[in-house]
Motif scaffolding. Sequence first.
Motif: not given
Length: 136
Positions: A16-17, A21-22, A36-38
């Motif tokens: 899912v994460r 992001r995609t 920027r992903y966390l």
Amino acid sequence: MSSAATVVVFSHRAEVRDAVRTAVGTHPASDVGPVRYLECATGAEVVAAVDRGGVDLCILDGEAQPTGGMGIGRQLKHEITDCPPVLVLIARQADRWLAHWSMAEATLAHPVDPLVAPEAVADLLRARAGRPAVHG
């Protein structure tokens, strides 16, 4: 926004994460700047990240286990001063009322639509920066 926006992506499921992001990408809109992903796999990680500061948006999986994103979103809204906007991923449109209860600013349906997700994220990041939404 010229500097990178920090976006928390929460789900107990890595797929899912990854889908979030995609679908959103690293540049959701030309006027928003990079993202920027966390990634967070637990509710405690989300709360700690937002509590540290510097988070511009939280994308929370409403179907996460054992604690869902809606409950975490509501907790953040009650506990964090200047809480970043919250976007909740919902499995069914009927769950929008729960997202409203959680005080989320927006929802996206599973599966995450790559044509809709970047615009939703960009709108929330613009709002956080005090700029109007751009549609067209």
